[in-house]
Scaffold this motif. Structure first.
Motif, short mmCIF file in Angstrom:
data_model
loop_
_atom_site.label_atom_id
_atom_site.label_comp_id
_atom_site.label_asym_id
_atom_site.label_seq_id
_atom_site.Cartn_x
_atom_site.Cartn_y
_atom_site.Cartn_z
N ILE A 126 0.85 -1.19 0.00
CA ILE A 126 0.00 0.00 0.00
C ILE A 126 0.88 1.24 0.00
O ILE A 126 1.87 1.32 0.73
CB ILE A 126 -0.92 0.04 1.24
N GLY A 127 0.50 2.21 -0.81
CA GLY A 127 1.24 3.48 -0.82
C GLY A 127 0.55 4.48 -1.72
O GLY A 127 -0.18 4.10 -2.64
N ILE A 128 0.77 5.74 -1.46
CA ILE A 128 0.19 6.78 -2.30
C ILE A 128 0.89 6.77 -3.65
O ILE A 128 1.95 6.16 -3.80
CB ILE A 128 0.29 8.18 -1.64
N PRO A 129 0.33 7.42 -4.67
CA PRO A 129 0.97 7.43 -5.99
C PRO A 129 2.38 8.00 -5.95
O PRO A 129 2.70 8.87 -5.14
CB PRO A 129 0.05 8.35 -6.81
N ASN A 130 3.22 7.45 -6.81
CA ASN A 130 4.59 7.94 -7.03
C ASN A 130 5.56 7.66 -5.89
O ASN A 130 6.61 8.30 -5.81
CB ASN A 130 4.59 9.45 -7.34
N VAL A 131 5.23 6.72 -5.00
CA VAL A 131 6.23 6.32 -4.01
C VAL A 131 6.98 5.07 -4.48
O VAL A 131 7.89 4.60 -3.79
CB VAL A 131 5.62 6.06 -2.61
N GLY A 132 6.61 4.53 -5.65
CA GLY A 132 7.36 3.42 -6.22
C GLY A 132 6.72 2.06 -6.03
O GLY A 132 7.41 1.04 -6.09
N LYS A 133 5.39 2.03 -5.85
CA LYS A 133 4.70 0.76 -5.59
C LYS A 133 4.87 -0.22 -6.76
O LYS A 133 5.20 -1.40 -6.55
CB LYS A 133 3.23 1.02 -5.33
N SER A 134 4.63 0.24 -7.98
CA SER A 134 4.73 -0.65 -9.13
C SER A 134 6.16 -1.17 -9.31
O SER A 134 6.37 -2.36 -9.60
CB SER A 134 4.29 0.08 -10.41
N THR A 135 7.13 -0.30 -9.13
CA THR A 135 8.53 -0.70 -9.25
C THR A 135 8.88 -1.77 -8.23
O THR A 135 9.56 -2.75 -8.53
CB THR A 135 9.46 0.51 -9.08
N LEU A 136 8.41 -1.57 -7.00
CA LEU A 136 8.70 -2.54 -5.94
C LEU A 136 8.05 -3.89 -6.25
O LEU A 136 8.69 -4.95 -6.11
CB LEU A 136 8.20 -2.03 -4.58
N MET A 137 6.80 -3.87 -6.66
CA MET A 137 6.10 -5.13 -6.95
C MET A 137 6.79 -5.86 -8.10
O MET A 137 6.98 -7.08 -8.06
CB MET A 137 4.63 -4.88 -7.25
N ASN A 138 7.20 -5.12 -9.13
CA ASN A 138 7.90 -5.75 -10.25
C ASN A 138 9.23 -6.34 -9.80
O ASN A 138 9.65 -7.40 -10.26
CB ASN A 138 8.13 -4.74 -11.37
#
Length: 288
Positions: A126-138
């Motif tokens: 969980i995180g607000i936009p632009n903290v790198g959520k997609s990058t971390l999941m990938n």
């Protein structure tokens, strides 16, 4: 500076996360290491409640190293596990996995005593936009993206993504924006590029950035823009005018503001942290 907040979107995101929480063992709460509290959504505490949590300070390569250590210690004092990570590096995956096991150690011990065999940890990011959520999941998932099959009680359309044999991520929770009751939080997020520049007055953000660097990293500001030592005595507006001249932009303060923001975001003024532990402690603010 006014930043719009959409209650309808927030309510939908809150409902979506709340519904999915019952399917996971823990939550990875992702924040920006440059603003560890300002990039949190305070509403998350109400939603997550007692669910085990690991706070991940992402983009640590952009943050002030000393301040990051201070924040890790701060979260520890608050009773949370916290890690400083760079979601672009594989080494962060090992750190996250090892710490997640620590977070759930007591629960797993109780399960084992009851005869329940250990299984992969189930988590959501969980995180607000632009903290790198997609990058971390990938980064966590790598190239081996696989649906682990139907789970009892999991509603149709939800997908579990397996990380080796140790972790399963529930994809994808609603993304939450913070409520901008505090104008300063909006400016901090804007300075790091978390909010689209088109929604802002760039000179307001540049003035905030100038004032911040004068207070915390004055030598860097002076060196970058060839400013005199007495610059610390000048208000931010006068410094913006001086920097505009030094850049050769005459009276084009908008253009100068764009350059200053670009310099800050691209580390031309070095690593920095906008949230300072001592300031939050002085204000008696922080995690509830």
């Amino acid at each position: 500076m006014t930043i719009q907040w959409f209650p309808g979107h927030m309510a939908k995101a809150r409902r979506e996360v709340s519904e999915k929480l019952k399917f996971v063992d823990m939550v990875f709460e992702l924040v920006d290491a440059r603003l560890p509290l300002s990039s949190r959504n305070p509403m998350l505490d109400q939603i997550i409640q007692q669910k085990p949590r690991l706070i991940l300070l992402n983009k640590v390569d952009l943050a002030d190293e000393y301040q990051t250590k201070q924040w890790i210690a701060y979260f520890k004092q608050q009773g949370f596990y916290a890690l400083a990570i760079n979601s672009k590096e594989n080494s962060s995956v090992k750190l996250i996995m090892a710490t997640a096991k620590k977070v759930l150690a007591e629960k797993r011990q109780r399960d084992q005593e009851r005869g329940i065999q250990p299984r992969a940890i189930r988590a959501m990011v969980i995180g607000i936009p632009n903290v790198g959520k997609s990058t971390l999941m990938n980064r966590l998932i790598g190239k081996k993206i696989a649906q682990t099959g139907n789970k009892p009680g999991v509603t149709k359309g939800q997908q579990w993504l397996r990380v080796a044999n140790e972790l399963e991520l529930l994809d994808t929770p609603g993304i939450l924006w913070p409520k901008f009751e505090d104008e300063l939080i909006g400016k901090k997020l804007a300075l790091t590029g978390a909010i689209k520049d088109q929604l802002l007055h760039l000179d307001d953000i540049a003035l905030y950035g100038i004032d911040f660097f004068v207070r915390h990293y004055p030598t860097r500001l002076a060196k970058r823009y060839k400013l005199a030592e007495e610059m610390e005595q000048l208000p931010a507006a006068e410094l913006l005018m001086e920097i505009t001249k030094k850049l050769g932009f005459r009276d084009d303060y908008e253009r100068a503001s764009e350059r200053i923001l670009l310099d800050i975001r691209q580390e031309r003024l070095g690593r920095f942290t906008l949230d300072r532990v001592d300031e939050f402690e002085d204000d008696n603010d922080g995690l509830d």
